[in-house]
Design a protein around this motif. Structure first.
Motif, PDB file in Angstrom:
ATOM      1  N   SER A   1      37.579  39.738  38.062  1.00  0.00           N
ATOM      2  CA  SER A   1      36.179  39.759  38.520  1.00  0.00           C
ATOM      3  C   SER A   1      36.034  40.579  39.790  1.00  0.00           C
ATOM      4  N   GLY A   2      37.053  40.566  40.649  1.00  0.00           N
ATOM      5  CA  GLY A   2      37.007  41.395  41.861  1.00  0.00           C
ATOM      6  C   GLY A   2      36.911  42.875  41.513  1.00  0.00           C
ATOM      7  N   LEU A   3      37.673  43.308  40.518  1.00  0.00           N
ATOM      8  CA  LEU A   3      37.661  44.727  40.111  1.00  0.00           C
ATOM      9  C   LEU A   3      36.344  45.080  39.419  1.00  0.00           C
ATOM     10  N   ALA A   4      35.864  44.174  38.574  1.00  0.00           N
ATOM     11  CA  ALA A   4      34.630  44.441  37.822  1.00  0.00           C
ATOM     12  C   ALA A   4      33.451  44.643  38.781  1.00  0.00           C
TER      13      ALA A   4
ATOM     14  N   ASP B   1      43.220  49.656  26.731  1.00  0.00           N
ATOM     15  CA  ASP B   1      41.976  49.035  26.262  1.00  0.00           C
ATOM     16  C   ASP B   1      41.564  47.860  27.133  1.00  0.00           C
ATOM     17  N   ALA B   2      42.468  47.389  27.971  1.00  0.00           N
ATOM     18  CA  ALA B   2      42.157  46.274  28.876  1.00  0.00           C
ATOM     19  C   ALA B   2      43.246  46.202  29.944  1.00  0.00           C
ATOM     20  N   TYR B   3      42.939  45.480  30.993  1.00  0.00           N
ATOM     21  CA  TYR B   3      43.926  45.190  32.044  1.00  0.00           C
ATOM     22  C   TYR B   3      44.058  43.676  32.098  1.00  0.00           C
ATOM     23  N   ALA B   4      45.265  43.183  31.947  1.00  0.00           N
ATOM     24  CA  ALA B   4      45.509  41.738  32.002  1.00  0.00           C
ATOM     25  C   ALA B   4      45.925  41.361  33.418  1.00  0.00           C
ATOM     26  N   ALA B   5      45.178  40.448  34.006  1.00  0.00           N
ATOM     27  CA  ALA B   5      45.464  40.005  35.385  1.00  0.00           C
ATOM     28  C   ALA B   5      44.839  38.632  35.562  1.00  0.00           C
TER      29      ALA B   5
ATOM     30  N   VAL C   1      50.960  49.282  29.058  1.00  0.00           N
ATOM     31  CA  VAL C   1      50.820  50.408  29.993  1.00  0.00           C
ATOM     32  C   VAL C   1      51.040  49.819  31.380  1.00  0.00           C
ATOM     33  N   THR C   2      52.122  50.228  32.048  1.00  0.00           N
ATOM     34  CA  THR C   2      52.404  49.643  33.365  1.00  0.00           C
ATOM     35  C   THR C   2      51.745  50.482  34.450  1.00  0.00           C
ATOM     36  N   ILE C   3      50.967  49.836  35.289  1.00  0.00           N
ATOM     37  CA  ILE C   3      50.347  50.550  36.419  1.00  0.00           C
ATOM     38  C   ILE C   3      51.029  50.093  37.706  1.00  0.00           C
ATOM     39  N   ALA C   4      51.049  50.993  38.697  1.00  0.00           N
ATOM     40  CA  ALA C   4      51.805  50.684  39.923  1.00  0.00           C
ATOM     41  C   ALA C   4      51.066  49.677  40.796  1.00  0.00           C
ATOM     42  N   ALA C   5      49.740  49.775  40.806  1.00  0.00           N
ATOM     43  CA  ALA C   5      48.972  48.922  41.717  1.00  0.00           C
ATOM     44  C   ALA C   5      47.698  48.448  41.045  1.00  0.00           C
ATOM     45  N   ASN C   6      47.198  47.334  41.523  1.00  0.00           N
ATOM     46  CA  ASN C   6      45.967  46.749  41.002  1.00  0.00           C
ATOM     47  C   ASN C   6      44.809  47.748  41.061  1.00  0.00           C
ATOM     48  N   ALA C   7      44.779  48.553  42.127  1.00  0.00           N
ATOM     49  CA  ALA C   7      43.680  49.514  42.315  1.00  0.00           C
ATOM     50  C   ALA C   7      43.633  50.548  41.192  1.00  0.00           C
ATOM     51  N   ASP C   8      44.746  50.754  40.492  1.00  0.00           N
ATOM     52  CA  ASP C   8      44.773  51.753  39.401  1.00  0.00           C
ATOM     53  C   ASP C   8      44.129  51.218  38.127  1.00  0.00           C
ATOM     54  N   ALA C   9      43.800  49.929  38.096  1.00  0.00           N
ATOM     55  CA  ALA C   9      43.316  49.315  36.843  1.00  0.00           C
ATOM     56  C   ALA C   9      41.977  49.901  36.404  1.00  0.00           C
ATOM     57  N   ILE C  10      41.085  50.143  37.354  1.00  0.00           N
ATOM     58  CA  ILE C  10      39.737  50.598  36.989  1.00  0.00           C
ATOM     59  C   ILE C  10      39.807  51.930  36.233  1.00  0.00           C
ATOM     60  N   SER C  11      40.544  52.911  36.787  1.00  0.00           N
ATOM     61  CA  SER C  11      40.609  54.216  36.108  1.00  0.00           C
ATOM     62  C   SER C  11      41.373  54.097  34.790  1.00  0.00           C
ATOM     63  N   THR C  12      42.403  53.258  34.765  1.00  0.00           N
ATOM     64  CA  THR C  12      43.209  53.105  33.539  1.00  0.00           C
ATOM     65  C   THR C  12      42.350  52.585  32.394  1.00  0.00           C
TER      66      THR C  12
ATOM     67  N   ALA D   1      49.526  42.582  48.847  1.00  0.00           N
ATOM     68  CA  ALA D   1      49.631  43.632  47.821  1.00  0.00           C
ATOM     69  C   ALA D   1      48.258  44.218  47.472  1.00  0.00           C
ATOM     70  N   ASN D   2      47.327  44.118  48.434  1.00  0.00           N
ATOM     71  CA  ASN D   2      45.977  44.658  48.232  1.00  0.00           C
ATOM     72  C   ASN D   2      45.369  44.235  46.905  1.00  0.00           C
ATOM     73  N   GLU D   3      45.312  42.956  46.704  1.00  0.00           N
ATOM     74  CA  GLU D   3      44.704  42.403  45.491  1.00  0.00           C
ATOM     75  C   GLU D   3      43.625  41.408  45.918  1.00  0.00           C
ATOM     76  N   ILE D   4      42.377  41.789  45.669  1.00  0.00           N
ATOM     77  CA  ILE D   4      41.252  40.895  45.975  1.00  0.00           C
ATOM     78  C   ILE D   4      41.201  39.825  44.880  1.00  0.00           C
ATOM     79  N   PRO D   5      41.082  38.535  45.196  1.00  0.00           N
ATOM     80  CA  PRO D   5      40.832  37.917  46.500  1.00  0.00           C
ATOM     81  C   PRO D   5      42.076  37.237  47.081  1.00  0.00           C
ATOM     82  N   TYR D   6      43.269  37.646  46.649  1.00  0.00           N
ATOM     83  CA  TYR D   6      44.491  36.933  47.065  1.00  0.00           C
ATOM     84  C   TYR D   6      44.987  37.389  48.437  1.00  0.00           C
ATOM     85  N   GLY D   7      45.073  38.714  48.613  1.00  0.00           N
ATOM     86  CA  GLY D   7      45.529  39.234  49.896  1.00  0.00           C
ATOM     87  C   GLY D   7      45.260  40.723  49.946  1.00  0.00           C
ATOM     88  N   TYR D   8      44.501  41.168  50.942  1.00  0.00           N
ATOM     89  CA  TYR D   8      44.184  42.597  51.038  1.00  0.00           C
ATOM     90  C   TYR D   8      43.796  42.941  52.471  1.00  0.00           C
ATOM     91  N   VAL D   9      43.859  44.237  52.770  1.00  0.00           N
ATOM     92  CA  VAL D   9      43.414  44.707  54.081  1.00  0.00           C
ATOM     93  C   VAL D   9      42.152  45.520  53.815  1.00  0.00           C
TER      94      VAL D   9
END
Ligand SMILES: CC1=N[C@H](C(=O)O)[C@@H](O)CN1
Length: 288
Positions: free
Chosen positions: A202-205, A192-196, A174-185, A44-52
């Motif tokens: 830390s991967g996104l930061a 005000d935050a993304y819970a994950a 606020v529901t986002i479709a993908a982890n990659a959308d967290a930074i802009s959100t 699901a393209n989530e660093i560091p669990y599984g991504y291409v």
């Protein structure tokens, strides 16, 4: 309804049921996979669990361990599929792929829909906030205690249930479709935050100066227990043979340094690595 009418309805239902049964998709069996030498594995393209990565190489705790397992099983080719986290279970059910390597948390509600391997990892939670943490957010419970705060969660992720159990109202999510959308959100203040998970955050930061890991993070306590998750490989219901073969190879691989090096190389702590052996999938699937 007349007797004739009832008989007609029953006959129609039987025809419909048999038509549906004949269109039901069945997953590729272990035998099919071994014969073709090829397996489809989703992340699901989530660093560091599984991504291409940008070169098309599958990486992360799930893919790296899956590669070692497939090697042991004599499966030479892995076709990697990337999809949204919320599509992992439906994708298995629709036979879009044979296995998921996203370190999806083993949870009773999910065990009713798919099969899980034994745990490959364990991990805790975190929060991504805008640089400087302007709202001073440090805990999941903040979103229940301070009703003007909004928290982003990824569709299909287990943070939804955590927030619900902590009493966070729907309007603050606020529901986002993908982890990659967290930074802009988060950086634009839509939330005000993304819970994950802590490692996701830390991967996104590390990717963008506009966001950071919330400092002094207070681990969430849900149902009287500090939240900890155990991630495993996932398979379609009915594919027990594939799950069992993966479990056997995983158990062997977990005895090696190569396995722990994969996890620590992706930022898992020694406690996360050791913690992966502290629960069985049966315990996690039947937890109250
Ligand atoms: C690796 C991971 N685990 C959680 C889950 O399984 O729902 C979510 O945080 C999404 N990603």
């Amino acid at each position: 309804m007349t007797k004739l009418g009832q008989t007609a309805v029953m006959a129609l239902s039987a025809i419909l049921a048999s038509a549906l049964a004949s269109t039901a998709v069945s997953a590729a069996s272990l035998e099919d996979i071994k014969k073709s030498g090829s397996i489809r594995i989703a992340v699901a393209n989530e660093i560091p669990y599984g991504y291409v990565d940008p070169n098309g190489d599958a990486k992360g705790a799930g893919p790296d361990v899956a590669k070692a397992i497939m090697d042991k099983l004599g499966v030479d080719k892995i076709e990697w599929v990337t999809t949204n986290f919320s599509s992992l279970i439906p994708g298995l059910q629709a036979d879009r792929f044979d296995m998921v390597a996203a370190e999806m948390a083993i949870r009773p509600d999910r065990c009713k829909q798919v099969l899980f391997s034994e745990p490959n990892s364990s991990y805790g939670e975190g929060l991504l906030v805008a640089a400087g943490n302007p709202k001073g957010v440090h805990a999941y419970s903040d979103f229940a205690d301070k009703p003007d705060l909004k928290v982003a969660i990824m569709a299909g992720a287990d943070q939804l249930e955590m927030m619900q159990k902590l009493g966070v109202s729907e309007g603050n999510l606020v529901t986002i479709a993908a982890n990659a959308d967290a930074i802009s959100t988060v950086s634009t203040g839509r939330a005000d935050a993304y819970a994950a998970t802590g490692l996701t955050v830390s991967g996104l930061a590390g990717q963008n100066d506009g966001v950071e890991v919330a400092g002094d993070f207070v681990d969430p306590v849900v149902d009287g227990q500090e939240v900890r998750s155990w991630g495993g490989f996932t398979f379609a219901s009915g594919n027990e043979e594939l799950r069992d073969a993966v479990n056997e190879a995983l158990a062997e691989f977990k005895k090696t340094d190569d396995w722990s090096k994969i996890l620590t190389g992706y930022g898992f702590t020694q406690a996360d690595v050791d913690g992966s052996g502290q629960r069985t999938t049966e315990q996690l699937c039947t937890a109250g």
